[in-house]
Design an enzyme around this catalytic site. Sequence first.
Site, PDB file in Angstrom:
ATOM      1  N   ASP A 174      53.512  16.839  32.312  1.00 23.74           N
ATOM      2  CA  ASP A 174      52.804  17.635  33.450  1.00 23.74           C
ATOM      3  C   ASP A 174      53.395  17.589  34.727  1.00 23.74           C
ATOM      4  OD1 ASP A 174      52.509  15.044  34.479  1.00 23.74           O
ATOM      5  OD2 ASP A 174      50.443  14.913  34.212  1.00 23.74           O
ATOM      6  N   ASP A 213      46.433  17.664  24.558  1.00 28.90           N
ATOM      7  CA  ASP A 213      46.754  16.483  24.687  1.00 28.90           C
ATOM      8  C   ASP A 213      45.538  15.573  25.286  1.00 28.90           C
ATOM      9  OD1 ASP A 213      47.212  15.611  27.815  1.00 28.90           O
ATOM     10  OD2 ASP A 213      47.230  17.646  27.485  1.00 28.90           O
TER      11      ASP A 213
END
Length: 376
Positions: free
Chosen positions: A92, A271
């Site tokens: 991320d 996720d």
Amino acid sequence: MKFSLEQKDNATRARAASLTTDHGVIQTPIFMPVGTVASVKGVHQRELKQDINPDVILGNTYHLYLRPGVDILEKAGGLHKFMGWDRNLLTDSGGYQVYSLSENRKIKEEGVTFKSHIDGSTHFFSPENAIDVQRTIGADIIMAFDECTPYPCDHTYAEKSMLMTHRWLNRCIDHFNNTPEKYGYAQSLFPIVQGSTYTDLRKQSAEYVASVGAEGNAIGGLSVGEPAEEMYEMTEIVCGILPEDKPRYLMGVGTPINILENIALGVDMFDCVMPTRNARNGMLFTAHGTINIKNKKWEADFSVIDEMGITFVDTHYTKAYLRHLFAANEFLGKQIASIHNLGFYLWLVRTARERILAGDFLAWKTKMVQQMDKRL
């Protein structure tokens, strides 16, 4: 990166596809275990490969930037080598930490100033250095820097934040295009759709993200406290706009039921920390519902964890034994539960893929949602 759409479900928007990077093939739908600090918490890489076998796992840019730091990661040759993982990695951008560190950060057009949760030191993330940090970490798929808005937030704030995220995206793309990979393999940049739970903003953001022509696209700002039906509504809107020939990644989602419902809406990648976090607290996910293994009812239950035989640790580990480990505060219990939950999540998405390819996904999904929506 290459994305190949293999099969579309006739009754839903579910898809089976393959995404190929320099570190191998990712078959979708896929769940990606979260390895926040270069480790999927409580699970050895050996168990990851042998028992869970994911095509891709996550690293967290904010946490890796703070510890061990980009200098160590660069000296190691990137995160793959540092943690001994030769398959795909996704990072991320740190944007979620902008959201979660609300008491310790200031957001401006230039970027975000924040304080470390470790020692209180002050740091700054901009779209440009978020790309630089992710170049150094070396994940195969990296995210554009964004702001994740809280839920609820008013329309004015959500729109202002979304437009800034779009401007940050342009800066990310420019910097990404002007910086080389560091370790001899390609990286792909995914932009992130924002807009809170406002239909008009989600449409606007999805259209803008689609227009930049990235290799894949992410959906952020959901699973932050909104009702599940609002999440599904926003996902359906966005998936109807994002291009079909690119992977779609719904960030931070979620429960097994959330995952199946969003697969049906056209999402390819997921996720969430839930399988390992809940495992450490004694909650197990199974095909028949959730189990609180700490409950006394399992004290003398010598059956395997999942009655369907869907278990991902040695079958001689019974419910009774696992309950004993939790009662004794033995860390092995948390490890067994974590491996089981991650294995169940991977089983779920892989079976979803099989059902999409076989043409009976909707009937299977409907049955699974009913079964899993129980406390055992």
